[in-house]
Scaffold this motif. Sequence first.
Motif, PDB file in Angstrom:
ATOM      1  N   GLU A 101       0.543  -1.344  -0.278  1.00 17.59           N
ATOM      2  CA  GLU A 101       0.310   0.508   0.036  1.00 17.59           C
ATOM      3  C   GLU A 101       1.078   1.196   0.393  1.00 17.59           C
ATOM      4  N   LEU A 102       1.974   1.496   0.645  1.00 11.38           N
ATOM      5  CA  LEU A 102       3.115   1.852   0.739  1.00 11.38           C
ATOM      6  C   LEU A 102       3.844   2.215  -0.166  1.00 11.38           C
ATOM      7  N   GLU A 103       3.735   1.102  -1.472  1.00 13.85           N
ATOM      8  CA  GLU A 103       4.463   1.696  -2.582  1.00 13.85           C
ATOM      9  C   GLU A 103       3.752   1.883  -3.881  1.00 13.85           C
ATOM     10  N   CYS A 104       2.134   1.634  -3.249  1.00 12.00           N
ATOM     11  CA  CYS A 104       1.451   2.533  -4.695  1.00 12.00           C
ATOM     12  C   CYS A 104       1.519   4.146  -4.154  1.00 12.00           C
ATOM     13  N   ILE A 105       0.949   3.822  -3.018  1.00 10.82           N
ATOM     14  CA  ILE A 105       0.943   5.508  -2.724  1.00 10.82           C
ATOM     15  C   ILE A 105       2.229   6.504  -2.778  1.00 10.82           C
ATOM     16  N   VAL A 106       3.496   5.798  -3.023  1.00  2.00           N
ATOM     17  CA  VAL A 106       4.731   6.352  -3.653  1.00  2.00           C
ATOM     18  C   VAL A 106       4.836   6.923  -5.371  1.00  2.00           C
ATOM     19  N   GLU A 107       3.785   5.430  -6.124  1.00  2.00           N
ATOM     20  CA  GLU A 107       4.263   5.629  -7.365  1.00  2.00           C
ATOM     21  C   GLU A 107       3.309   6.390  -7.702  1.00  2.00           C
ATOM     22  N   ASP A 108       1.934   6.723  -7.407  1.00  2.00           N
ATOM     23  CA  ASP A 108       1.477   7.557  -8.132  1.00  2.00           C
ATOM     24  C   ASP A 108       1.710   8.697  -8.049  1.00  2.00           C
ATOM     25  N   ILE A 109       2.730   8.857  -6.171  1.00  2.00           N
ATOM     26  CA  ILE A 109       2.824  10.880  -6.508  1.00  2.00           C
ATOM     27  C   ILE A 109       4.170  11.253  -7.504  1.00  2.00           C
ATOM     28  N   HIS A 110       5.087   9.319  -7.589  1.00  2.00           N
ATOM     29  CA  HIS A 110       6.162   9.887  -8.461  1.00  2.00           C
ATOM     30  C   HIS A 110       5.406   9.591  -9.668  1.00  2.00           C
ATOM     31  N   GLU A 111       3.544   9.558 -10.132  1.00  2.00           N
ATOM     32  CA  GLU A 111       3.807   9.293 -11.866  1.00  2.00           C
ATOM     33  C   GLU A 111       2.801  10.365 -11.204  1.00  2.00           C
ATOM     34  N   ASN A 112       2.307  11.454 -10.082  1.00  2.00           N
ATOM     35  CA  ASN A 112       1.314  13.044 -10.615  1.00  2.00           C
ATOM     36  C   ASN A 112       0.848  12.433 -10.765  1.00  2.00           C
ATOM     37  N   LYS A 172       9.933   1.486   7.802  1.00  2.00           N
ATOM     38  CA  LYS A 172      10.892   0.901   6.836  1.00  2.00           C
ATOM     39  C   LYS A 172      10.648   0.495   5.249  1.00  2.00           C
ATOM     40  N   HIS A 173       9.183   0.005   5.146  1.00  2.00           N
ATOM     41  CA  HIS A 173       8.695   0.038   4.157  1.00  2.00           C
ATOM     42  C   HIS A 173       8.168   1.129   3.639  1.00  2.00           C
ATOM     43  N   LEU A 174       8.432   2.388   4.314  1.00  2.00           N
ATOM     44  CA  LEU A 174       8.279   3.780   2.801  1.00  2.00           C
ATOM     45  C   LEU A 174       9.200   4.138   2.419  1.00  2.00           C
ATOM     46  N   THR A 175      10.491   4.513   3.847  1.00  3.55           N
ATOM     47  CA  THR A 175      11.927   4.290   3.015  1.00  3.55           C
ATOM     48  C   THR A 175      12.508   4.015   1.390  1.00  3.55           C
ATOM     49  N   GLU A 176      11.933   2.077   1.488  1.00  2.00           N
ATOM     50  CA  GLU A 176      12.783   1.471   0.696  1.00  2.00           C
ATOM     51  C   GLU A 176      11.587   2.040  -0.493  1.00  2.00           C
ATOM     52  N   ALA A 177      10.559   2.141   0.121  1.00  2.00           N
ATOM     53  CA  ALA A 177       9.620   2.623  -1.404  1.00  2.00           C
ATOM     54  C   ALA A 177      10.424   3.782  -1.989  1.00  2.00           C
ATOM     55  N   MET A 178      10.149   4.281  -1.599  1.00  2.00           N
ATOM     56  CA  MET A 178      10.960   5.874  -2.037  1.00  2.00           C
ATOM     57  C   MET A 178      12.414   5.921  -2.420  1.00  2.00           C
ATOM     58  N   SER A 179      13.221   5.110  -1.867  1.00  2.00           N
ATOM     59  CA  SER A 179      14.415   5.099  -2.312  1.00  2.00           C
ATOM     60  C   SER A 179      15.042   4.392  -3.622  1.00  2.00           C
ATOM     61  N   GLY A 180      13.559   3.065  -4.209  1.00  2.00           N
ATOM     62  CA  GLY A 180      13.591   2.609  -5.248  1.00  2.00           C
ATOM     63  C   GLY A 180      13.154   3.082  -6.501  1.00  2.00           C
ATOM     64  N   VAL A 181      12.613   4.876  -6.337  1.00  2.00           N
ATOM     65  CA  VAL A 181      12.191   6.108  -7.438  1.00  2.00           C
ATOM     66  C   VAL A 181      13.340   6.431  -7.975  1.00  2.00           C
ATOM     67  N   GLY A 207      19.282  17.608  -6.032  1.00  2.00           N
ATOM     68  CA  GLY A 207      17.825  18.165  -6.655  1.00  2.00           C
ATOM     69  C   GLY A 207      18.180  17.710  -8.462  1.00  2.00           C
ATOM     70  N   GLY A 208      19.433  18.015  -8.932  1.00  3.96           N
ATOM     71  CA  GLY A 208      19.620  18.567  -9.860  1.00  3.96           C
ATOM     72  C   GLY A 208      19.974  16.433 -10.509  1.00  3.96           C
ATOM     73  N   VAL A 209      20.185  16.050  -9.114  1.00  4.64           N
ATOM     74  CA  VAL A 209      20.093  14.503  -9.961  1.00  4.64           C
ATOM     75  C   VAL A 209      19.077  13.573 -10.095  1.00  4.64           C
ATOM     76  N   ASP A 210      17.863  13.510  -9.338  1.00  4.68           N
ATOM     77  CA  ASP A 210      17.117  13.534  -8.625  1.00  4.68           C
ATOM     78  C   ASP A 210      16.523  11.704  -8.056  1.00  4.68           C
ATOM     79  N   LEU A 211      17.316  12.245  -7.206  1.00  8.71           N
ATOM     80  CA  LEU A 211      17.459  11.373  -6.412  1.00  8.71           C
ATOM     81  C   LEU A 211      16.678  11.614  -5.419  1.00  8.71           C
ATOM     82  N   SER A 212      15.808  10.101  -4.904  1.00  4.41           N
ATOM     83  CA  SER A 212      14.402  10.104  -4.683  1.00  4.41           C
ATOM     84  C   SER A 212      13.261  11.500  -4.582  1.00  4.41           C
ATOM     85  N   PRO A 213      13.137  11.306  -6.261  1.00  6.14           N
ATOM     86  CA  PRO A 213      11.963  12.468  -6.042  1.00  6.14           C
ATOM     87  C   PRO A 213      10.815  12.887  -5.418  1.00  6.14           C
ATOM     88  N   VAL A 214      10.553  11.435  -5.004  1.00  5.35           N
ATOM     89  CA  VAL A 214       9.019  11.620  -4.274  1.00  5.35           C
ATOM     90  C   VAL A 214       9.117  12.200  -2.312  1.00  5.35           C
TER      91      VAL A 214
END
Length: 492
Positions: free
Chosen positions: A100-111, A136-145, A231-238
Amino acid sequence: MELEATTIDIGTTRPLVLLNTADADELGVHPLDRVRIWWNGETTTGIVKRTDELVDAGTVGVTEPLHYVSGPVEVKHAGTPRSVRYVRKKLDDLELEAHELECIVEDIHENRLSDVELSAYVSAIYTNGLSLEETKHLTEAMSGVGQQLTWDAPVVADKHSIGGVAGNCVTPVMVAIVTEAGLTMPKTSSRAVTSPAGTADVMEVLCDVEFSIEEIQSIVAETNGCLVWGGGVDLSPVDDEIIRAENPLSIDPDGQLMASVLSKKRSAGSTHVVIDVPYGEGAKVESIVAARELSDDFKRVGDHLGMDVTCAITHGADPIGHGIGPALEARDVLEVLEGSGPESLRLKSLRLSELLLEHCGVDASATEILDSGRALERFRRIVDAQGGDPTIQSTDVEPGDESVTIRADRGGIASRVDSRQISDLARRAGAPLDRGAGVVIHQSAGDAVDPGDRLFTIRAETTSKLEEAAELADELEPIRVRSKADALIERR
């Protein structure tokens, strides 16, 4: 419904589409509903705004994130993103699962979420918090984007402060010391959002800070480190999107804070991280008990991600250094590297550097590296590699030409130097956009003050901003002067 897409600029980073009221009624869509748009065999999603004037019937206006859409398009009503259900779940104070956290992160990333929905997510986290497992799960999901930095070095050092202390620009000094000791430390830093200067703003006074991943890797190969804008290298943009939603309310809940910091560290390829956790009146964390609890949680989340994290609990009630603002803080940094400068900045830089070196298993003296001038030479090499002047000295850094000095109207003791008020003054003077703007602090907490002594000086680049800052100074009390008896009572 077939419509003609036209670009429109209404100053938003969200993928909004503007529909004439008549077309919106025919489609059956309301404000903040989604529509699917098909064109040239491709498809995308937009968030609806209805209007009677900005676009004509038969036309769909697309904002900046959707400017690649043009010409004839087909528009249909779309459903609500699945993540909105999970945001409602968190509003009901129910724990979220990893997917569920992964889904939230993905939807934030995809606007896919509107500003209202993103604000609801931030409000839910602020009100109900995140469990350690959720963090823990939120951090992992955010760092994967987003993008990832990778390094050949087995140990990659990093440092972060949770913020809230004016003038806390220890990072450039630390990077110079730690890289001179032989460690790899590719430091990606932020620009200021609500403060008078982030590390990237300070470094931009001396050199370039915006680079591609390939350029960063080249700088690090040459110097062992860098001091660049993350911000210039798109690290964890969410994280950047979530911060944008948090800022208007000035909220930064602990779970989201940890996910924010550690997702960026993981994306930057860091293996060993020191987190500076300042505590005290006016800091983000007010008690030492809360600082210890937060530090323990940082370590646990770091362990989950495979990062070796340690925390330094530091005094955060008073500003660090003398200058607040990009140029003034850059001058303080150079002075410390040159062997002088504010003692508070020097001591904190050394303490954190010693901790990071020990944490990384390096037997080296931060004090010797700094006092010998080796850190200064290493810093100049990094500045040179980032397009700056390698011969730069503290005396070369000039603050804004406009200034006014506020003096004590009575004698006593400087019982408090208020970081938040000092920061407000620096921002009113123009910092961080005006690099020369800021505040110079002349007194520290505990100093004896005589009538007429300088308390602080406001520097600005324009007369109008100086006048605005001076007016604010009349309303505030950034440096409290009390009688000796009153000061003793206040500090107890």
